[in-house]
Design a protein around this motif. Structure first.
Motif, short mmCIF file in Angstrom:
data_model
loop_
_atom_site.label_atom_id
_atom_site.label_comp_id
_atom_site.label_asym_id
_atom_site.label_seq_id
_atom_site.Cartn_x
_atom_site.Cartn_y
_atom_site.Cartn_z
N VAL A 57 3.46 -1.14 19.58
CA VAL A 57 3.91 -2.29 18.49
C VAL A 57 3.07 -3.55 18.56
CG1 VAL A 57 5.41 -3.40 18.48
CG2 VAL A 57 5.38 -2.93 16.73
N GLU A 58 2.53 -3.79 19.05
CA GLU A 58 1.46 -5.44 19.27
C GLU A 58 0.25 -4.78 18.65
OE1 GLU A 58 2.02 -4.08 23.86
OE2 GLU A 58 3.07 -4.19 22.14
N LEU A 59 0.37 -3.40 19.08
CA LEU A 59 -1.34 -2.90 18.57
C LEU A 59 -1.76 -2.80 17.08
CD1 LEU A 59 -1.71 -0.31 21.15
CD2 LEU A 59 -2.77 -2.41 21.39
N PHE A 60 -0.77 -3.10 16.73
CA PHE A 60 -0.35 -2.98 14.88
C PHE A 60 -0.91 -4.13 13.97
CE2 PHE A 60 0.27 0.71 17.14
CZ PHE A 60 -0.96 1.84 16.36
N ASP A 61 -1.01 -4.34 12.68
CA ASP A 61 -0.56 -5.25 12.35
C ASP A 61 -0.36 -4.67 10.58
OD1 ASP A 61 -0.96 -7.04 9.64
OD2 ASP A 61 -3.36 -7.24 9.52
N VAL A 62 1.69 -5.36 11.27
CA VAL A 62 2.73 -4.99 10.69
C VAL A 62 2.36 -4.70 9.12
CG1 VAL A 62 5.27 -4.97 10.50
CG2 VAL A 62 3.80 -4.67 12.84
N GLU A 63 2.46 -6.41 8.83
CA GLU A 63 2.04 -7.10 7.50
C GLU A 63 1.08 -6.32 7.18
OE1 GLU A 63 1.31 -11.21 7.31
OE2 GLU A 63 3.49 -11.69 8.52
N LYS A 64 -0.11 -5.74 7.83
CA LYS A 64 -1.28 -5.00 6.72
C LYS A 64 -0.31 -3.23 6.16
CE LYS A 64 -5.32 -3.30 6.28
NZ LYS A 64 -5.29 -2.04 6.13
N ILE A 65 0.58 -2.97 6.57
CA ILE A 65 0.90 -1.59 7.35
C ILE A 65 1.80 -1.75 6.16
CG2 ILE A 65 2.81 -0.11 8.15
CD1 ILE A 65 1.24 -0.54 10.84
N VAL A 66 2.94 -3.06 6.11
CA VAL A 66 4.63 -3.08 5.00
C VAL A 66 3.67 -3.49 3.67
CG1 VAL A 66 6.03 -4.41 4.36
CG2 VAL A 66 5.81 -4.33 6.65
N ARG A 67 2.08 -4.03 3.14
CA ARG A 67 1.41 -3.79 2.15
C ARG A 67 0.81 -2.81 1.66
NH1 ARG A 67 -0.82 -8.64 4.84
NH2 ARG A 67 -2.89 -7.80 5.19
N ASP A 68 0.38 -2.22 2.39
CA ASP A 68 -0.29 -1.30 2.19
C ASP A 68 0.77 0.21 1.56
OD1 ASP A 68 -2.47 -1.81 2.64
OD2 ASP A 68 -3.19 -1.05 4.66
N SER A 69 1.72 0.42 2.72
CA SER A 69 3.35 1.23 1.82
C SER A 69 3.13 1.04 0.60
CB SER A 69 4.56 1.24 2.61
OG SER A 69 4.83 -0.46 2.61
N GLY A 70 3.38 0.02 0.12
CA GLY A 70 3.47 0.10 -1.56
C GLY A 70 2.69 1.19 -2.25
N ARG A 71 1.86 0.85 -2.23
CA ARG A 71 0.62 2.24 -2.55
C ARG A 71 0.66 3.46 -2.35
NH1 ARG A 71 -5.09 -0.26 -2.06
NH2 ARG A 71 -5.23 0.36 -0.34
N ALA A 72 0.81 3.20 -0.69
CA ALA A 72 1.22 4.67 -0.43
C ALA A 72 1.88 5.64 -1.18
CB ALA A 72 0.99 4.33 0.98
N GLY A 73 3.37 4.71 -1.08
CA GLY A 73 4.47 5.21 -1.33
C GLY A 73 5.79 5.61 -0.15
N SER A 74 5.49 5.15 1.09
CA SER A 74 6.04 5.27 1.99
C SER A 74 5.09 4.72 3.30
CB SER A 74 5.46 7.00 2.62
OG SER A 74 6.24 7.19 3.86
N VAL A 75 5.87 3.59 3.52
CA VAL A 75 5.45 2.94 5.26
C VAL A 75 4.73 3.81 6.03
CG1 VAL A 75 7.85 2.86 6.68
CG2 VAL A 75 6.03 0.99 7.06
#
Length: 400
Positions: A57-75
């Motif tokens: 998990v430390e390799l990933f930008d969790v906040e960006k993933i959460v932000r992008d999930s709104g447009r993608a429709g899924s986290v």
């Protein structure tokens, strides 16, 4: 999570369902899937190692993933995209095997199962503390007289021990109910696009072998198939949690009423900064009862949404599943907050036995002698005390 939801829960509960915790659980699923597929000969071992090594998990930008999930429709969609990019940095050939044969709902549902299992450990610890405190009070005050009240009015004499055993009983039942529901609900989700695992490109026995390996790796039950839109076991766990939250609310309501200044029989423990008023220094508000009552107030709406969300279309839901995820977290955060509040308060409850007796005496003074003999005789307290001791022994045996 809002400010007003967070302070009604606990830091541990918030952390258990936080973005990093859920993403870490999703990555555990992806690592277990790649490893299982390699063991069954579906994925090259080198590719599986690259995938497993990248699932940190430390390799990933969790906040960006959460932000992008709104447009993608899924986290899951931005996470899998980021995972493939991370895998590609070390092994370009392994990218094609990342998330192989799976689907977004597999990784999200399994991640929620994993973090819910962690939350159940938090719940069990605080629930045991609540039960132990109530049973200790039941033993210590088996023969302490107090008023029983029906329709909010004095009714007869009972004992505090009997009342405490009565509070403990639904918590013990709730403990067992949750254990059974969890045994059914904490299962792997793995079905691929439409639940058949066809995207793995192997026959049913080999696909089932992969599923069994993933389940074993994650310590989850293999239910023998996907439950993408069949949510009965999962929602049953939510219903069991809501029932426990209601039982805690009933206990909190009684504590709040008994702690009113005009009654003054049971008070939450006092400590610096707890339950103070901004303008009235003489006040001591029952904060634990407040938290538990707020959870009980919200639980019916949360569980109603879970039940309504069971009406899911065909093999993948549009709307109900997504609503379920949000309500699930809110229900658990509230329930865990309620349990922690009461688990903290119950060991330090202040019992004013003299006030209890004074309240009994005041009622008796207004009644005919015959009524006092019938409804307030010492024998009634003794009977309540005997029952309190018997119930305490039985409840201890069941609670373990």
């Amino acid at each position: 999570m809002s400010l007003f939801e967070g302070y009604l829960s606990t830091p541990e509960a918030v952390a258990a369902f936080s973005g990093p915790a859920v993403v870490a659980a999703m990555l555990r699923f992806e690592a277990a899937l790649a490893q299982a597929q390699a063991e069954e000969g579906l994925v090259p071992p080198a590719a599986a190692r690259s995938i497993v090594d990248s699932c940190r998990v430390e390799l990933f930008d969790v906040e960006k993933i959460v932000r992008d999930s709104g447009r993608a429709g899924s986290v899951a969609i931005p996470l899998i995209k980021a995972l493939r990019e991370a895998v590609g940095l070390f092994n370009a050939e392994a990218v094609a095997w990342t998330h192989f044969g799976s689907t977004s709902q597999d990784v999200i549902d399994t991640a929620l199962v994993l973090v819910t299992r962690d939350a159940l450990d938090l719940l069990d610890a605080d629930l045991r503390r609540c039960i132990a405190s109530l049973l200790a009070l039941a033993e210590a005050h088996a023969d302490t007289p107090m008023l029983a009240r029906t329709l909010m009015q004095p009714a007869s004499v009972t004992s505090l021990g009997f009342k405490c055993a009565d509070w403990a009983a639904p918590l013990v039942r709730g403990q067992k109910r949750l254990q059974q529901a969890a045994a059914d609900a904490l299962q792997l989700q793995l079905g691929g696009g439409v639940g058949t695992l066809a995207q793995m490109g192997v026959d049913a026995p080999r696909a089932a072998a992969v599923r069994a390996r993933v389940a074993a790796s994650l310590g989850l039950r293999d239910g023998g198939g996907a439950w993408h839109t069949q949510r009965d076991d999962w929602v049953a766990l939510g219903c069991a949690l809501a029932l426990l939250t209601g039982s805690l609310g009933k206990l909190a309501a009684d504590l709040a009423l008994l702690g009113q200044h005009e009654v003054g029989e049971l008070m939450e423990p006092a400590e610096t900064g707890r339950g103070v008023s901004t303008v009235m220094p003489h006040k001591r508000n029952p904060v634990a009862s407040m938290v538990a009552l707020s959870a009980a107030q919200r639980a019916p709406q949360r569980v109603a949404a879970l039940l309504a969300g069971m009406v899911q279309q065909h093999e993948r839901a549009l709307g109900p599943w997504q609503a379920e995820q949000a309500e699930w977290l809110s229900l658990w955060l509230a329930a865990l907050g309620s349990l922690r509040a009461l688990a903290t308060a119950l060991p330090g409850l202040r019992v004013d036995a003299a006030r209890m007796q004074a309240n009994i005496d005041r009622v008796c003074a207004e009644l005919p002698a015959e009524t006092v003999r019938e409804w307030f005789a010492p024998a009634l307290v003794a009977m309540a005390g005997d029952q309190a001791r018997q119930r305490t022994v039985a409840l201890r045996r069941v609670a373990g």
